[in-house]
Design an enzyme around this catalytic site. Structure first.
Site, PDB file in Angstrom:
ATOM      1  N   LYS A  54      42.991  43.461  44.511  1.00 23.33           N
ATOM      2  CA  LYS A  54      42.786  44.234  45.177  1.00 23.33           C
ATOM      3  C   LYS A  54      44.044  45.776  44.946  1.00 23.33           C
ATOM      4  CE  LYS A  54      39.127  43.093  48.196  1.00 23.33           C
ATOM      5  NZ  LYS A  54      39.017  43.159  49.443  1.00 23.33           N
ATOM      6  N   GLN A  98      41.000  43.331  55.487  1.00 23.02           N
ATOM      7  CA  GLN A  98      40.790  42.383  54.906  1.00 23.02           C
ATOM      8  C   GLN A  98      39.993  41.407  56.240  1.00 23.02           C
ATOM      9  OE1 GLN A  98      40.280  41.417  51.641  1.00 23.02           O
ATOM     10  NE2 GLN A  98      39.425  39.548  52.406  1.00 23.02           N
ATOM     11  N   ASP A 121      35.255  49.727  52.671  1.00 17.83           N
ATOM     12  CA  ASP A 121      34.552  48.521  52.729  1.00 17.83           C
ATOM     13  C   ASP A 121      33.127  49.129  52.955  1.00 17.83           C
ATOM     14  OD1 ASP A 121      34.667  46.171  51.625  1.00 17.83           O
ATOM     15  OD2 ASP A 121      36.634  45.943  53.117  1.00 17.83           O
TER      16      ASP A 121
END
Ligand code: GUN
Length: 293
Positions: A54, A98, A121
């Protein structure tokens, strides 16, 4: 029949190129560089690999990547303080924590603490709630589900009026992808481990999205001829012919499915690359929203 292959890698690259162009234009016109904060707790190898990918994508698209890597023994209160500080930081447009987080951390509380305007997200209750409501729109949709919709769009799949089966009901993929398909006017069935006769549902499906995490559980004979098959699964399968002893397979048995389907995503190189491309697009979108306010 031999299915057309959906080249997720090429489609993802196209999106990343477009994001890079738009980021450069934003810098030129407004002097602003979008920023993505990544929070990686502890030393899980798979998570570290994902976050590295990422951050590399940020670098390639011109997005500023701000890394936080607290150790696995960070307390709930300390992690909440970190998220609050990122919420308050104007240089941070998107926040990515994460998952999975260590067991002693209340993950839901952390996710829901992320400001909805920075929740790139799309996992927080606000954005998930907005996604589920008619006449309402989320700030962000989770990256893998929105990547699936882009793949369908790119191949010109007829989603409106289609019978779609989503296999799996996770918060990260199954539920949001089902809501996106429904919003695009598909008739959606969510199948899961308690579904009585999976094959009968699959046999009628014009679109199948497999996201259960069970290696090769969908076979060609279960599918409707000509179906569009999107395989979100990434599973390890023992393979002594490979140096590392395994290979990656999806939730769909590729060879038999490709005999029956009209379109199919490979694993790897199908849905996987889309997730990161959509994260870049969401981060750009976060910066654009901030400019408008
Ligand atoms: N863990 C597995 N997939 C994801 C994802 O898309 N986002 C985050 N934050 N964590 C994950």
């Amino acid at each position: 029949m031999s299915a057309n292959i959906i080249d997720g890698k090429a489609i993802a690259q196209k999106i990343r190129d477009q994001v890079a162009t738009d980021v450069a234009a934003m810098q030129l016109e407004h002097g602003i560089t979008p920023g993505l904060a990544t929070v990686l707790v502890g030393e899980d190898t798979a998570s570290a690999t994902y976050v590295r990918m990422k951050r590399k994508a940020c670098e390639e698209t011109g997005i500023r990547s701000i890394a936080h890597e607290p150790s696995a023994d960070i307390t709930q209160a300390e992690l909440e303080t970190l998220v609050r500080s990122l919420n308050d930081d104007p240089a941070v447009n998107g926040i990515l924590v994460q998952l999975p987080l260590p067991d002693h951390i209340n993950t839901n509380r952390i996710i829901d603490l992320i400001a909805p305007e920075k929740d790139v997200d799309g996992f927080g209750v606000t954005n998930m709630g907005l996604l589920s409501m008619k006449g309402r729109d989320p700030n962000f949709v989770a990256c893998t589900p929105s990547g699936v919709m882009v793949l369908l769009e790119e191949i010109g799949a007829q989603v409106s009026g289609a019978d779609a089966v989503v296999l799996g009901r996770s918060n990260i993929v199954g539920i949001p992808v089902a809501m996106l398909l429904q919003r695009a006017n598909a008739t959606v069935t969510i199948a899961h481990s308690r579904t009585k006769d999976l094959a009968s549902h699959l046999k009628k499906a014009d679109i199948v999205v497999a996201a259960v995490g069970r290696a090769e559980m969908v076979t060609g004979e279960m599918l409707k001829p000509g179906a569009v098959v999107i395989d979100v699964g990434i599973n390890r399968k023992d393979d002594p012919t490979r140096k590392r002893g395994y290979r990656l397979v999806g939730d769909v048995e590729y060879d038999s499915a490709a005999e029956v389907a009209g379109w199919i995503t490979p694993v790897p190189g199908g849905v996987g690359p889309m997730t990161i491309a959509m994260l870049m697009r969401n981060t750009l979108h976060a910066a654009q929203m901030m400019l408008r306010d």
